[in-house]
Design an enzyme around this catalytic site. Structure first.
Site, mmCIF file in Angstrom:
data_model
loop_
_atom_site.group_PDB
_atom_site.id
_atom_site.type_symbol
_atom_site.label_atom_id
_atom_site.label_comp_id
_atom_site.label_asym_id
_atom_site.label_seq_id
_atom_site.Cartn_x
_atom_site.Cartn_y
_atom_site.Cartn_z
ATOM 1 N N SER A 1 9.935 63.116 103.320
ATOM 2 C CA SER A 1 9.215 63.387 102.161
ATOM 3 C C SER A 1 8.259 64.563 102.381
ATOM 4 O O SER A 1 8.364 65.622 101.697
ATOM 5 C CB SER A 1 8.459 62.193 101.654
ATOM 6 O OG SER A 1 7.388 61.570 102.347
ATOM 7 N N HIS B 1 13.434 55.663 104.596
ATOM 8 C CA HIS B 1 11.911 56.247 104.438
ATOM 9 C C HIS B 1 11.367 55.356 103.498
ATOM 10 O O HIS B 1 11.092 54.083 103.784
ATOM 11 C CB HIS B 1 12.165 57.699 104.153
ATOM 12 C CG HIS B 1 10.919 58.448 103.911
ATOM 13 N ND1 HIS B 1 9.766 58.162 104.811
ATOM 14 C CD2 HIS B 1 10.481 59.783 103.605
ATOM 15 C CE1 HIS B 1 8.850 58.826 104.644
ATOM 16 N NE2 HIS B 1 9.388 60.077 103.839
ATOM 17 N N HIS C 1 10.423 53.317 114.015
ATOM 18 C CA HIS C 1 9.583 54.482 113.463
ATOM 19 C C HIS C 1 10.052 55.910 114.413
ATOM 20 O O HIS C 1 10.361 55.369 115.590
ATOM 21 C CB HIS C 1 8.193 54.657 113.549
ATOM 22 C CG HIS C 1 7.418 55.298 112.776
ATOM 23 N ND1 HIS C 1 7.148 56.404 112.987
ATOM 24 C CD2 HIS C 1 7.336 55.688 111.575
ATOM 25 C CE1 HIS C 1 6.822 57.437 112.049
ATOM 26 N NE2 HIS C 1 6.607 56.620 110.897
ATOM 27 N N ARG D 1 -1.255 51.300 109.573
ATOM 28 C CA ARG D 1 -1.108 51.348 107.976
ATOM 29 C C ARG D 1 -0.611 49.859 107.693
ATOM 30 O O ARG D 1 -1.105 49.214 106.727
ATOM 31 C CB ARG D 1 -0.378 52.541 107.328
ATOM 32 C CG ARG D 1 -0.846 53.880 107.632
ATOM 33 C CD ARG D 1 0.456 54.591 107.256
ATOM 34 N NE ARG D 1 1.726 54.716 107.670
ATOM 35 C CZ ARG D 1 2.887 55.222 107.516
ATOM 36 N NH1 ARG D 1 3.077 56.144 106.587
ATOM 37 N NH2 ARG D 1 4.068 55.131 108.244
ATOM 38 N N ASP E 1 5.943 49.948 105.607
ATOM 39 C CA ASP E 1 6.622 49.092 104.513
ATOM 40 C C ASP E 1 6.831 47.867 104.824
ATOM 41 O O ASP E 1 7.242 47.141 103.919
ATOM 42 C CB ASP E 1 7.955 49.957 104.433
ATOM 43 C CG ASP E 1 7.893 51.406 104.194
ATOM 44 O OD1 ASP E 1 7.045 51.946 103.289
ATOM 45 O OD2 ASP E 1 8.403 52.235 104.820
HETATM 46 N N1 CMX Z 1 16.629 47.769 112.586
HETATM 47 C C1 CMX Z 1 17.624 47.824 113.559
HETATM 48 N N2 CMX Z 1 17.961 48.973 114.170
HETATM 49 C C2 CMX Z 1 16.986 49.880 114.321
HETATM 50 C C3 CMX Z 1 15.710 49.708 113.869
HETATM 51 C C4 CMX Z 1 15.620 48.567 112.950
HETATM 52 N N3 CMX Z 1 14.371 48.713 112.130
HETATM 53 N N4 CMX Z 1 14.895 50.814 113.824
HETATM 54 C C5 CMX Z 1 15.927 51.500 114.655
HETATM 55 N N5 CMX Z 1 16.900 50.970 114.745
HETATM 56 C C6 CMX Z 1 18.161 51.652 115.598
HETATM 57 C C7 CMX Z 1 18.790 52.805 114.913
HETATM 58 O O1 CMX Z 1 19.545 52.558 113.625
HETATM 59 C C8 CMX Z 1 19.426 53.471 115.939
HETATM 60 O O2 CMX Z 1 20.640 52.855 116.031
HETATM 61 P P1 CMX Z 1 21.981 53.941 116.548
HETATM 62 O O3 CMX Z 1 21.636 54.106 117.951
HETATM 63 O O4 CMX Z 1 23.210 52.821 116.509
HETATM 64 O O5 CMX Z 1 22.112 55.083 115.695
HETATM 65 C C9 CMX Z 1 18.535 53.027 117.185
HETATM 66 O O6 CMX Z 1 17.895 51.938 116.927
HETATM 67 C C10 CMX Z 1 17.880 54.054 117.760
HETATM 68 O O7 CMX Z 1 16.782 54.488 116.513
HETATM 69 P P2 CMX Z 1 15.333 55.148 116.727
HETATM 70 O O8 CMX Z 1 15.543 56.346 117.570
HETATM 71 O O9 CMX Z 1 14.669 53.989 117.517
HETATM 72 O O10 CMX Z 1 14.823 55.479 115.291
HETATM 73 P P3 CMX Z 1 14.893 56.672 114.468
HETATM 74 O O11 CMX Z 1 13.803 57.552 114.890
HETATM 75 O O12 CMX Z 1 16.302 57.370 114.443
HETATM 76 O O13 CMX Z 1 14.932 56.114 112.953
HETATM 77 C C11 CMX Z 1 13.811 54.782 111.418
HETATM 78 C C12 CMX Z 1 13.561 55.727 112.604
HETATM 79 C C13 CMX Z 1 12.436 54.506 110.779
HETATM 80 C C14 CMX Z 1 14.668 55.269 110.322
HETATM 81 C C15 CMX Z 1 14.466 53.437 112.037
HETATM 82 O O14 CMX Z 1 13.611 52.748 113.041
HETATM 83 C C16 CMX Z 1 14.984 52.536 110.897
HETATM 84 O O15 CMX Z 1 15.808 52.760 110.387
HETATM 85 N N6 CMX Z 1 14.041 51.492 110.580
HETATM 86 C C17 CMX Z 1 14.281 50.707 109.391
HETATM 87 C C18 CMX Z 1 14.113 51.380 108.026
HETATM 88 C C19 CMX Z 1 12.480 51.431 107.684
HETATM 89 O O16 CMX Z 1 11.359 50.633 107.883
HETATM 90 N N7 CMX Z 1 12.084 52.797 107.452
HETATM 91 C C20 CMX Z 1 10.628 53.024 107.012
HETATM 92 C C21 CMX Z 1 10.165 53.900 108.001
HETATM 93 C C22 CMX Z 1 8.649 54.189 107.474
HETATM 94 C C23 CMX Z 1 8.762 55.225 106.353
HETATM 95 O O17 CMX Z 1 9.003 56.259 106.672
HETATM 96 O O18 CMX Z 1 8.335 54.861 105.423
#
Ligand code: CMX
Length: 435
Positions: free
Chosen positions: A240, A270, A317, A326, A372
């Site tokens: 964002s 996000h 994250h 937070r 979140d």
């Molecule tokens: N549940 C399951 N798998 C997860 C996960 C979760 N909560 N968080 C990361 N992973 C997975 C990723 O999908 C990725 O999988 P692949 O290797 O199959 O592609 C792997 O772990 C590595 O990811 P990462 O490097 O740890 O995380 P990223 O930096 O790529 O992504 C985020 C960060 C937040 C998008 C991810 O942790 C996620 O999808 N979390 C769940 C959604 C969420 O809560 N988002 C809100 C974040 C805060 C905000 O911005 O508001």
């Protein structure tokens, strides 16, 4: 001129030489290197943005202008009879880097009050959308519809020096921030409360007025203040903030950039994760017939979600490598105000079982909860059970941080953003892959 704008003007004048010196005398100094995994992997960790509004340390979490969340909440002037600071004072801190005095807070509050009137056409635009449109669509559209009010556009087309670009940007930012709470509350009352709109009460502070317009009793005003402050900024690279900055870098006005920012926030990876968390919890609750699962039962739900190829919303994250402060700040609020809330207890069990499971699965680099995971619990407790609305609240808060950034981007003359892309074949060549 308001106290804030005058003070900001002085700050900007004294800051500009620092940026100029870095560019002119140190422009070729290397900041880091970029690997193929970063090029393919969403530029993760590439240091290519500058902001002084906030900084995110992977292990400590966010600092707003150098202050941690507990320090921010402690040091800022409080609304009388309240534990939480004025959002108005917090915005002063974001913009100037200084803790405001009572006069400064009063000045910002007056500025917002002067500018809070929302033209009728904005509400008409919202009403033309199908009622089942997502609230983030309504929010983004309403903000975009206000674009015709832009002072920046008027002054830019009349001819404006680069040094002065920030001034009408500041006016637009203040005008928009003053209106956002009312637009957000309107969307809520229109969509979920039979269109029974509550008029603003400008004798209240921004958080208090928002709670009033939502029609939710105390201590929801405290929730609003806490929520807007916590969600405001998380340095520049998150979707964002980056979207807002990117769009503004083309000198599009803030109505375009904040509307676009809302679009980025609306993604489930996000900001929409706060909605997803509640949806996930409700799904489990339904399967459990309303009973809170035991740790063993919860483990099974978490594994089922992972095994079906989905993420656990509210965990993980891109930068953080510990529990999000937070999350912690909201957890502290829950422990104080709603310790027996069933959903809070549910989230607590989730907090216990999920990190070890994500560690065992071995994919997520950060197994800990983010902002979140906890935020919807508080909203639900105070009667805001329409969870598809939650990201709008995130959006109101995020606008404070992104607009503070955009004002400074313009003040320091940051250029249009334009990273370079290369082809897969070029990457293979860099990697030395023989064809
Ligand atoms: N549940 C399951 N798998 C997860 C996960 C979760 N909560 N968080 C990361 N992973 C997975 C990723 O999908 C990725 O999988 P692949 O290797 O199959 O592609 C792997 O772990 C590595 O990811 P990462 O490097 O740890 O995380 P990223 O930096 O790529 O992504 C985020 C960060 C937040 C998008 C991810 O942790 C996620 O999808 N979390 C769940 C959604 C969420 O809560 N988002 C809100 C974040 C805060 C905000 O911005 O508001």
């Amino acid at each position: 001129m308001s106290l804030l704008k005058k003070h900001l003007s002085e700050k900007i004048e004294s800051w500009r030489p620092r940026t100029r010196k870095l560019l002119k005398e140190y422009g070729d100094v290397k900041v880091g290197e970029v690997s193929i995994s970063q090029v393919i992997g969403g530029a993760r960790g590439v240091k290519c943005l500058t902001t002084d509004i906030s900084y995110l340390d992977p292990f400590e979490g966010i600092r707003f202008r150098g202050y941690t969340i507990p320090e921010t909440l402690e040091k800022l002037p409080k609304v009388p009879g309240s534990e939480m600071p004025y959002v108005e004072g917090f915005f002063y801190l974001l913009l100037t880097g200084e803790i405001p005095g009572n006069e400064d807070v009063k000045d910002v509050a007056e500025e917002f009050n002067k500018r809070q009137h929302v033209p009728k056409y904005v509400f008409d635009v919202i009403r033309t959308l199908p009622k089942d449109s997502h609230p983030m669509v309504m929010f983004s559209t309403a903000i975009l519809s206000l674009e015709r009010e832009s002072e920046f556009v008027k002054e830019y087309s009349a001819g404006l020096s680069k040094m002065d670009l920030w001034k009408p940007t500041y006016e637009d930012a203040m005008n928009l921030l003053a209106k956002l709470p009312q637009i957000a509350a309107f969307i809520y009352r229109y969509k979920y409360k039979d269109d029974e709109i509550i008029k603003p009460d400008t004798s209240l502070d921004l958080g208090g007025n928002f709670a009033h317009m939502m029609g939710i009793d105390k201590p929801y005003d405290e929730v609003a203040r806490l929520y807007f402050i916590l969600h405001s900024d998380h340095e520049s690279g998150n979707v964002s903030a980056h979207t807002g900055h990117l769009v503004a870098s083309a000198l599009s006005d803030v109505y375009y950039s904040i509307s676009a920012m809302i679009g980025g926030l609306a993604g489930p990876l996000h900001g929409l994760a706060n909605e997803e968390v509640l949806r996930w919890i409700q799904g489990v609750m339904e399967k459990m017939g309303g009973k809170i699962p035991t740790e063993e039962e919860m483990k099974k739900f978490v594994w089922d979600t992972l095994n079906s190829g989905q993420v656990i919303p509210g965990f993980g994250h891109a930068v953080l490598r510990k529990t999000d402060p937070r999350y912690q700040a909201q957890r502290d609020f829950c422990l104080k105000h709603l310790p027996d809330d069933p959903i809070f207890k549910f989230v607590d069990v989730l907090y216990k079982v999920t990190p070890p499971i994500l560690q065992e699965q071995g994919k997520a680099k950060n197994p800990w909860p983010n902002v979140d995971a906890q935020s919807g619990v508080i909203q639900w407790h105070y009667g805001l059970t329409e969870y598809d609305y939650y990201t709008v609240l995130f959006g109101v808060g995020r606008a404070f941080g992104v607009l503070a950034n955009i004002i400074w981007d313009r003040a320091l003359g940051y250029p249009i953003e334009r990273p370079k892309s290369i082809t897969t074949a070029m990457l293979e060549e860099v990697a030395g892959i023989k064809k």
